[in-house]
Design a protein around this motif. Structure first.
Motif, PDB file in Angstrom:
ATOM      1  N   LEU A 130       4.771 -15.075 -49.083  1.00 19.70           N
ATOM      2  CA  LEU A 130       5.304 -16.337 -48.592  1.00 19.70           C
ATOM      3  C   LEU A 130       6.623 -15.799 -47.585  1.00 19.70           C
ATOM      4  O   LEU A 130       6.759 -16.782 -46.655  1.00 19.70           O
ATOM      5  N   ARG A 131       7.212 -14.726 -47.636  1.00 21.11           N
ATOM      6  CA  ARG A 131       8.265 -14.618 -46.846  1.00 21.11           C
ATOM      7  C   ARG A 131       7.918 -14.467 -45.547  1.00 21.11           C
ATOM      8  O   ARG A 131       6.981 -13.855 -45.041  1.00 21.11           O
ATOM      9  N   GLY A 132       8.650 -14.910 -44.741  1.00 23.49           N
ATOM     10  CA  GLY A 132       8.442 -14.974 -43.113  1.00 23.49           C
ATOM     11  C   GLY A 132       7.599 -15.869 -42.768  1.00 23.49           C
ATOM     12  O   GLY A 132       7.206 -16.254 -41.347  1.00 23.49           O
ATOM     13  N   LYS A 133       6.957 -16.683 -43.504  1.00 24.86           N
ATOM     14  CA  LYS A 133       5.812 -17.541 -43.040  1.00 24.86           C
ATOM     15  C   LYS A 133       6.270 -18.915 -42.823  1.00 24.86           C
ATOM     16  O   LYS A 133       7.658 -19.270 -43.241  1.00 24.86           O
ATOM     17  N   SER A 134       5.669 -19.896 -42.290  1.00 24.42           N
ATOM     18  CA  SER A 134       6.183 -21.184 -41.793  1.00 24.42           C
ATOM     19  C   SER A 134       5.677 -22.191 -42.611  1.00 24.42           C
ATOM     20  O   SER A 134       4.306 -22.353 -42.706  1.00 24.42           O
ATOM     21  N   ILE A 135       6.351 -23.212 -43.204  1.00 20.63           N
ATOM     22  CA  ILE A 135       5.811 -24.246 -43.940  1.00 20.63           C
ATOM     23  C   ILE A 135       6.223 -25.615 -43.161  1.00 20.63           C
ATOM     24  O   ILE A 135       7.757 -25.919 -42.982  1.00 20.63           O
ATOM     25  N   GLY A 136       5.570 -26.680 -43.233  1.00 15.29           N
ATOM     26  CA  GLY A 136       5.712 -27.747 -42.488  1.00 15.29           C
ATOM     27  C   GLY A 136       6.016 -29.012 -43.657  1.00 15.29           C
ATOM     28  O   GLY A 136       4.769 -29.079 -44.600  1.00 15.29           O
ATOM     29  N   LEU A 137       6.990 -29.901 -43.713  1.00 14.64           N
ATOM     30  CA  LEU A 137       6.809 -30.927 -44.780  1.00 14.64           C
ATOM     31  C   LEU A 137       6.493 -32.202 -44.059  1.00 14.64           C
ATOM     32  O   LEU A 137       7.420 -32.681 -43.068  1.00 14.64           O
ATOM     33  N   HIS A 138       5.312 -32.840 -44.412  1.00 12.57           N
ATOM     34  CA  HIS A 138       4.850 -34.192 -43.693  1.00 12.57           C
ATOM     35  C   HIS A 138       5.632 -35.121 -44.696  1.00 12.57           C
ATOM     36  O   HIS A 138       4.893 -35.650 -45.733  1.00 12.57           O
ATOM     37  N   ALA A 139       6.748 -35.702 -44.340  1.00 14.43           N
ATOM     38  CA  ALA A 139       7.340 -36.697 -44.924  1.00 14.43           C
ATOM     39  C   ALA A 139       8.696 -35.781 -45.663  1.00 14.43           C
ATOM     40  O   ALA A 139       8.234 -34.798 -46.130  1.00 14.43           O
ATOM     41  N   ALA A 181       3.948 -35.541 -35.625  1.00 11.53           N
ATOM     42  CA  ALA A 181       3.157 -34.753 -36.690  1.00 11.53           C
ATOM     43  C   ALA A 181       2.302 -33.607 -36.126  1.00 11.53           C
ATOM     44  O   ALA A 181       2.268 -32.505 -36.677  1.00 11.53           O
ATOM     45  N   GLU A 182       1.850 -33.830 -34.901  1.00 16.85           N
ATOM     46  CA  GLU A 182       0.918 -33.008 -34.227  1.00 16.85           C
ATOM     47  C   GLU A 182       1.619 -31.724 -33.944  1.00 16.85           C
ATOM     48  O   GLU A 182       1.248 -30.403 -33.921  1.00 16.85           O
ATOM     49  N   GLU A 183       3.027 -31.883 -33.629  1.00 15.28           N
ATOM     50  CA  GLU A 183       3.780 -30.501 -33.295  1.00 15.28           C
ATOM     51  C   GLU A 183       3.755 -29.679 -34.568  1.00 15.28           C
ATOM     52  O   GLU A 183       3.687 -28.682 -34.523  1.00 15.28           O
ATOM     53  N   MET A 184       4.104 -30.242 -35.630  1.00 17.80           N
ATOM     54  CA  MET A 184       4.273 -29.644 -36.964  1.00 17.80           C
ATOM     55  C   MET A 184       3.108 -28.690 -37.427  1.00 17.80           C
ATOM     56  O   MET A 184       3.023 -27.739 -37.677  1.00 17.80           O
ATOM     57  N   TYR A 185       1.947 -29.437 -36.997  1.00 21.92           N
ATOM     58  CA  TYR A 185       0.622 -28.905 -37.659  1.00 21.92           C
ATOM     59  C   TYR A 185       0.263 -27.899 -36.805  1.00 21.92           C
ATOM     60  O   TYR A 185      -0.381 -26.826 -37.079  1.00 21.92           O
ATOM     61  N   ARG A 186       0.692 -28.075 -35.413  1.00 28.33           N
ATOM     62  CA  ARG A 186       0.376 -26.743 -34.341  1.00 28.33           C
ATOM     63  C   ARG A 186       1.204 -25.719 -34.881  1.00 28.33           C
ATOM     64  O   ARG A 186       0.773 -24.437 -34.387  1.00 28.33           O
ATOM     65  N   ILE A 187       2.455 -25.759 -35.266  1.00 31.32           N
ATOM     66  CA  ILE A 187       3.214 -24.473 -35.648  1.00 31.32           C
ATOM     67  C   ILE A 187       2.978 -23.921 -37.039  1.00 31.32           C
ATOM     68  O   ILE A 187       3.049 -22.812 -37.024  1.00 31.32           O
ATOM     69  N   CYS A 188       2.971 -24.729 -38.181  1.00 28.46           N
ATOM     70  CA  CYS A 188       2.927 -24.160 -39.299  1.00 28.46           C
ATOM     71  C   CYS A 188       1.457 -23.726 -39.713  1.00 28.46           C
ATOM     72  O   CYS A 188       0.429 -24.315 -39.771  1.00 28.46           O
ATOM     73  N   HIS A 189       1.724 -22.702 -40.681  1.00 26.54           N
ATOM     74  CA  HIS A 189       0.259 -22.243 -41.288  1.00 26.54           C
ATOM     75  C   HIS A 189       0.184 -22.480 -42.729  1.00 26.54           C
ATOM     76  O   HIS A 189      -1.048 -22.966 -43.000  1.00 26.54           O
ATOM     77  N   VAL A 191       0.914 -26.581 -44.649  1.00 32.32           N
ATOM     78  CA  VAL A 191       1.607 -27.896 -44.643  1.00 32.32           C
ATOM     79  C   VAL A 191       1.607 -28.439 -46.073  1.00 32.32           C
ATOM     80  O   VAL A 191       0.588 -28.574 -46.606  1.00 32.32           O
ATOM     81  N   SER A 192       2.884 -29.063 -46.433  1.00 29.06           N
ATOM     82  CA  SER A 192       2.857 -29.733 -47.611  1.00 29.06           C
ATOM     83  C   SER A 192       3.013 -31.097 -47.593  1.00 29.06           C
ATOM     84  O   SER A 192       3.816 -31.550 -46.779  1.00 29.06           O
ATOM     85  N   ILE A 193       2.050 -31.977 -48.003  1.00 24.29           N
ATOM     86  CA  ILE A 193       2.022 -33.532 -47.802  1.00 24.29           C
ATOM     87  C   ILE A 193       2.766 -34.231 -48.746  1.00 24.29           C
ATOM     88  O   ILE A 193       2.393 -33.970 -50.020  1.00 24.29           O
ATOM     89  N   HIS A 194       3.772 -35.005 -48.381  1.00 22.22           N
ATOM     90  CA  HIS A 194       4.581 -35.811 -49.243  1.00 22.22           C
ATOM     91  C   HIS A 194       4.690 -37.315 -48.843  1.00 22.22           C
ATOM     92  O   HIS A 194       5.475 -37.856 -49.273  1.00 22.22           O
ATOM     93  N   LEU A 195       3.619 -37.705 -48.220  1.00 24.19           N
ATOM     94  CA  LEU A 195       3.715 -39.001 -47.754  1.00 24.19           C
ATOM     95  C   LEU A 195       3.468 -40.136 -48.772  1.00 24.19           C
ATOM     96  O   LEU A 195       2.685 -39.843 -49.740  1.00 24.19           O
ATOM     97  N   PRO A 196       4.087 -41.490 -48.701  1.00 28.20           N
ATOM     98  CA  PRO A 196       3.702 -42.319 -49.641  1.00 28.20           C
ATOM     99  C   PRO A 196       2.176 -43.125 -49.213  1.00 28.20           C
ATOM    100  O   PRO A 196       1.826 -42.772 -47.920  1.00 28.20           O
ATOM    101  N   LEU A 197       1.583 -43.621 -50.190  1.00 27.14           N
ATOM    102  CA  LEU A 197       0.354 -44.224 -49.744  1.00 27.14           C
ATOM    103  C   LEU A 197       0.643 -45.511 -49.340  1.00 27.14           C
ATOM    104  O   LEU A 197       1.087 -46.360 -50.198  1.00 27.14           O
ATOM    105  N   ASN A 198       0.262 -45.986 -48.339  1.00 26.37           N
ATOM    106  CA  ASN A 198       0.139 -47.271 -48.001  1.00 26.37           C
ATOM    107  C   ASN A 198      -0.933 -47.544 -46.850  1.00 26.37           C
ATOM    108  O   ASN A 198      -1.434 -46.592 -46.583  1.00 26.37           O
TER     109      ASN A 198
END
Length: 306
Positions: A130-139, A181-189, A191-198
Motif C-alpha cells: 500500500l505504501r506510496g499508492k493513492s486512495i480516493g475517498l468518495h464522500a 468525482a471524475e478527477e478523483m477516479y482519474r487519479i486514484c488506483h 477508491v473507497s466508497i462511503h456515500l449515503p444511499l439516497n
C-alpha cells in the motif's frame, strides 16, 4: 417503558449486557428478540413496546402500524435506509440513528479487504504494498476521517471528494480535496466508497467513473450495494482485466463474478462493517442512551425523520 432490541444479526453478548444495564439503570423493561426467522415474530414482539432498537432489520409501514404504543425507533448504526421514515412520521414515531459509533470498525475493514487482496489472499505468491499508492475517498464522513488516519500510517497519498463538505473542513486532515468525482477516479488506483444511499447516489458509481481509473484499479465498497450501477460494473470488468471490486455486501450480480472473475473480487459472507464487539457496544449503548434521554429529557438530537 418497554424497549425491544430486535435483530436478525446477533449482537455480541457483551453488547447486549451493556444495553441491558442502560435500561435497568433507567428502570425500563428490556426485551431481546435475536435471530428471529419470520416477520410474524417481529410483528408479535412490537405489539406493546414503547421503544425499538434495530440494526439492518426492516422497519416497515406494517411493523410500525402493528406497534401501537411505539414512540421511538433507533437504528444502531449510521445508515438508515432500512427504516421507512415517512411511515414513522405518519405513525408519530421518532426515528434516530447513531452516527459515528461503527466508524472505526468499517474503516479497519477497508484495509483488511485491501490487504487481503493485494497479498493474494495470503496464498504464498508475490503481492504488492500500500505504501506510496493513492486512495480516493468518495464522500467524507465519519468513516472516511478514520480511513485517512490508517492510510497515512501506510504512507499512502489520500484524496477526497465530497461536494457537501467545505474544502477547508477536509483539508485540515492533511489530504488533497478534489472538485469533481471524475478527477478523483482519474487519479486514484484505489477508491473507497462511503456515500449515503439516497435518490441522488443510487447507482451513481458506474461505467463512466470506473473507466477513468488508472491501472490497476480497486474499488472498495463498505457502504451500500445500491450505490453501484452493476450493469456498468460488469461492463468495465469485461473490458479491463485489471479492475477489482471488494465489497462488504454481495451485489445482485455476484453469480457473474463467481463464474467469470475469480481472483478479482471479494464479497463478505454478510455485511461485516459493524461486526466487532467494540462497534456492537458503541452503537448499541448509544441507541439505548438515546432512547432513555428521549423519554426522560425529550432529547431528539439524532432524529432523522420530520
Amino acid at each position: 417503558m418497554k424497549i425491544l432490541l430486535a435483530t436478525e444479526k446477533s449482537f455480541a453478548p457483551v453488547a447486549v449486557s451493556s444495553i441491558g444495564e442502560v435500561f435497568d439503570s433507567a428502570g425500563f423493561e428490556f426485551i431481546l428478540l435475536e435471530n428471529y426467522k419470520s416477520k410474524e415474530l417481529l410483528l408479535d414482539a412490537v405489539s406493546d413496546i414503547d421503544g425499538l432498537i434495530v440494526r439492518s432489520d426492516l422497519v416497515t409501514k406494517e411493523i410500525l402500524e402493528a406497534a401501537k404504543k411505539l414512540k421511538i425507533v433507533v437504528r444502531a448504526g449510521a445508515g438508515y435506509d432500512n427504516i421507512d421514515l415517512e411511515a414513522c412520521t405518519a405513525n408519530k414515531v421518532i426515528a434516530m440513528n447513531t452516527p459515528g459509533q461503527n466508524s472505526n470498525a468499517v474503516a479497519e475493514l477497508v484495509f483488511a479487504m485491501l490487504l487481503h487482496h493485494i497479498r493474494g489472499g495470503f496464498n504464498g505468491k508475490m503481492g504488492t504494498e500500500l505504501r506510496g499508492k493513492s486512495i480516493g475517498l468518495h464522500a467524507f464522513g465519519n468513516v472516511s476521517k478514520l480511513v485517512v488516519e490508517i492510510a497515512k500510517g501506510f504512507s499512502m497519498y489520500v484524496y477526497a471528494y465530497d461536494p457537501f463538505i467545505p474544502d477547508t473542513d477536509i483539508r485540515k486532515y492533511g489530504i488533497k480535496v478534489l472538485k469533481r468525482a471524475e478527477e478523483m477516479y482519474r487519479i486514484c488506483h484505489f477508491v473507497s466508497i462511503h456515500l449515503p444511499l439516497n435518490n441522488a447516489t443510487r447507482k451513481s458509481v458506474g461505467y463512466d467513473l470506473l473507466s477513468k481509473m488508472p491501472s490497476p484499479a480497486i474499488i472498495v465498497n463498505t457502504a451500500r450495494k445500491e450505490l453501484i450501477d452493476e450493469d456498468g460494473l460488469i461492463r468495465i470488468f469485461e473490458e479491463r482485466p485489471d479492475m477489482v471490486y471488494l465489497s462488504d455486501v454481495e451485489p445482485e450480480c455476484s453469480n457473474i463474478f463467481k463464474e467469470k472473475y475469480k481472483g478479482r473480487y471479494l464479497f463478505t459472507a454478510k455485511k461485516m462493517g459493524a461486526q466487532t464487539e467494540e462497534a456492537n457496544i458503541n452503537a448499541g449503548v448509544a441507541a439505548a442512551r438515546q432512547i432513555v434521554d428521549y423519554f426522560i429529557n425529550g432529547n431528539e438530537t439524532f432524529r432523522i425523520n420530520k
